[in-house]
Write an enzyme that holds these catalytic residues in place. Structure first.
Site, PDB file in Angstrom:
ATOM      1  N   LYS A  34      48.576  71.228  27.667  1.00 50.08           N
ATOM      2  CA  LYS A  34      47.715  72.320  27.184  1.00 50.08           C
ATOM      3  C   LYS A  34      46.645  71.775  26.242  1.00 50.08           C
ATOM      4  CE  LYS A  34      50.976  73.149  23.412  1.00 50.08           C
ATOM      5  NZ  LYS A  34      52.108  73.963  22.934  1.00 50.08           N
ATOM      6  N   ARG A 132      58.042  84.407  17.971  1.00 53.39           N
ATOM      7  CA  ARG A 132      56.666  84.303  18.472  1.00 53.39           C
ATOM      8  C   ARG A 132      56.747  84.836  19.895  1.00 53.39           C
ATOM      9  NH1 ARG A 132      53.909  78.389  18.775  1.00 53.39           N
ATOM     10  NH2 ARG A 132      55.150  78.401  20.675  1.00 53.39           N
ATOM     11  N   TYR A 264      26.502  66.423   0.156  1.00 54.97           N
ATOM     12  CA  TYR A 264      26.380  67.814  -0.299  1.00 54.97           C
ATOM     13  C   TYR A 264      27.145  68.041  -1.591  1.00 54.97           C
ATOM     14  CZ  TYR A 264      24.337  69.395   4.123  1.00 54.97           C
ATOM     15  OH  TYR A 264      23.515  69.594   5.192  1.00 54.97           O
ATOM     16  N   MET A 311      28.394  68.321   8.983  1.00 59.80           N
ATOM     17  CA  MET A 311      28.646  68.807  10.344  1.00 59.80           C
ATOM     18  C   MET A 311      28.639  67.665  11.364  1.00 59.80           C
ATOM     19  SD  MET A 311      26.614  71.691  12.549  1.00 59.80           S
ATOM     20  CE  MET A 311      26.869  72.984  11.355  1.00 59.80           C
TER      21      MET A 311
HETATM   22  C1  LIG Z   1      53.202  73.122  22.800  1.00 63.54           C
HETATM   23  C2  LIG Z   1      54.548  73.461  23.332  1.00 63.54           C
HETATM   24  C3  LIG Z   1      55.478  72.452  23.620  1.00 63.54           C
HETATM   25  C4  LIG Z   1      55.262  70.999  23.262  1.00 63.54           C
HETATM   26  O1  LIG Z   1      55.562  70.813  21.890  1.00 63.54           O
HETATM   27  P1  LIG Z   1      55.533  69.334  21.269  1.00 63.54           P
HETATM   28  O2  LIG Z   1      56.028  69.524  19.887  1.00 63.54           O
HETATM   29  O3  LIG Z   1      54.105  68.908  21.301  1.00 63.54           O
HETATM   30  O4  LIG Z   1      56.400  68.498  22.119  1.00 63.54           O
HETATM   31  C5  LIG Z   1      56.655  72.818  24.231  1.00 63.54           C
HETATM   32  N1  LIG Z   1      56.913  74.104  24.539  1.00 63.54           N
HETATM   33  C6  LIG Z   1      56.059  75.106  24.251  1.00 63.54           C
HETATM   34  C7  LIG Z   1      56.425  76.497  24.603  1.00 63.54           C
HETATM   35  C8  LIG Z   1      54.858  74.822  23.608  1.00 63.54           C
HETATM   36  O5  LIG Z   1      54.017  75.812  23.303  1.00 63.54           O
END
Ligand SMILES: *Cc1c(COP(=O)(O)O)cnc(C)c1O
Length: 377
Positions: A34, A132, A264, A311
């Site tokens: 992802k 969650r 800055y 930036m």
């Molecule tokens: C992102 C995610 C993972 C991977 O987690 P890591 O700590 O990066 O191994 C596994 N399962 C779900 C549902 C996630 O959202």
């Protein structure tokens, strides 16, 4: 080749990290790609994972899954954050497995399945303590609904996610595991026995064999980064090799007198006469603006940031005797083998974690792939 900054991704390191995880767990591995493979590039990272023998790919979004299918990657893919109102039919048609975390989403998936006359492949997501995603208060109602809609879907998996897997020995993990088993029993009582159960993220894959089941979902560790440097130790101590090295070109070098304010707000001053270098990367590229006590690695030594990160640029203090010149490449972070800062250093320096550091490297930074020339041992 980027002309001012580039993220070099060592695909052989991804392969080696996956092999390391496979040896450790002895079960199937879902490579989590992802968020553009945690900033490493979706398709090249996924291909490396497939080459390493990953049996699944995991993504958050449907778009990510469809992009993998467009790249002709054919292994099973699970997408776990496909919101209500999505084009579920495109997922079913593309053989993309879908997480089911709520009755509303389940119902939409069933409608799409009936419409296509093809059962959706689903993984039931249960909330065992993360609070969650996944079923919590709707669980009993969902079980009743599922009992009456068995033909619409193919229940491939049951899964949940740990809140504290990076704290081994924490009782909360045992509690989540127990709830997972109880919810698995609830399904079995309906006569539904999903072939795959998965609960472990990287941290649990590395340290908690009791939660490996049939498949582990490995994200951060496949990129060679420790899930938690404080509780689990460094990448190196875990046998992982960081895959990303972020490099930037020195834009210009200038001699500056002591007590000269920089950047800055003029919040920082040179302590003595020195040489400064302007690095052409900034918070638009994912360099955290609040980072302190990190910088770049240049000609064998560390040059710390001085002044605020802008930036598109930041300034580092090279030291008066530096021989660095404009146009030279420096390392912002890398595996750390030569003394360069690491993603963990940048995480600590910005009150964050390595996950955020690599994932936020922006789209203006080209990813350059070091190919897999041989299968890593
Ligand atoms: C992102 C995610 C993972 C991977 O987690 P890591 O700590 O990066 O191994 C596994 N399962 C779900 C549902 C996630 O959202």
């Amino acid at each position: 080749m980027g002309n001012r900054a580039q993220a070099e991704v060592d695909l052989a390191a991804i392969v080696a990290n996956i092999h390391r995880l496979q040896e450790q767990t002895g079960v199937g591995l879902m490579a989590v790609v992802k968020a553009d493979a945690y900033g490493h590039g979706l398709v090249p990272s996924a291909r490396a994972a497939v080459q390493a023998g990953a049996s699944w790919l995991g993504v958050a979004l449907l778009e990510e899954a469809l992009a993998l299918r467009s790249a002709e990657i054919s292994i099973p893919i699970l997408a776990w954050l496909v919101p209500p109102g999505s084009n579920f039919a495109s997922a079913i048609a593309g053989n993309i497995d879908l997480a089911v975390p709520s009755i509303a989403i389940f119902q939409e998936i069933c409608v799409a399945s009936r419409h296509l006359n093809k059962p959706a492949r689903i993984h039931i997501e249960v909330d065992t303590g993360m609070t969650r995603g996944g079923f919590l208060y709707e669980w009993q109602a969902f079980l009743e609904l599922l009992a009456n809609s068995k033909d619409d879907v193919d229940v491939v998996g049951l899964f949940s996610h740990f809140a504290r897997a990076d704290e081994p020995g924490e009782l909360y993990n045992a509690l989540q595991l127990r709830r997972f088993m109880e919810m698995s029993d609830d399904l079995n009582e309906l006569g539904i026995e999903p072939p795959i159960h998965h609960l472990s993220n990287s941290a649990a894959s590395l340290v908690d064999a009791s939660s490996h089941f049939d498949l582990v979902r490995v994200g951060i560790a496949m990129y060679g980064l420790t899930p938690d440097i404080e509780h689990l130790g460094s990448s190196d101590s875990l046998g992982l090799k960081p895959a990303m090295t972020l490099k930037a070109k020195i834009h210009l070098v200038k001699d500056v007198l002591a007590n000269t304010p920089v950047g800055y707000g003029a919040i920082a001053m040179t302590a003595k006469d020195t040489k400064l270098a302007v690095i052409a990367m900034g918070y638009a590229d994912g360099i955290p603006r609040i980072a302190q006590d990190v910088g770049v690695f240049c000609n064998g030594r560390r040059a710390p940031i001085i002044g605020r990160i802008s930036m598109d640029q930041f300034v580092v203090d090279l030291g008066a005797d530096s021989i660095a010149e404009a146009g030279e490449w420096v390392t912002v972070f890398g595996p750390g083998e030569e003394g360069e800062y690491t993603a963990d250093d940048w995480g600590r320096a910005s009150q964050s974690i390595n996950y955020e550091v690599v994932t936020r490297i922006g789209p203006r930074v080209p990813r350059i792939y070091k190919p897999i020339t041989r299968l890593a041992e």
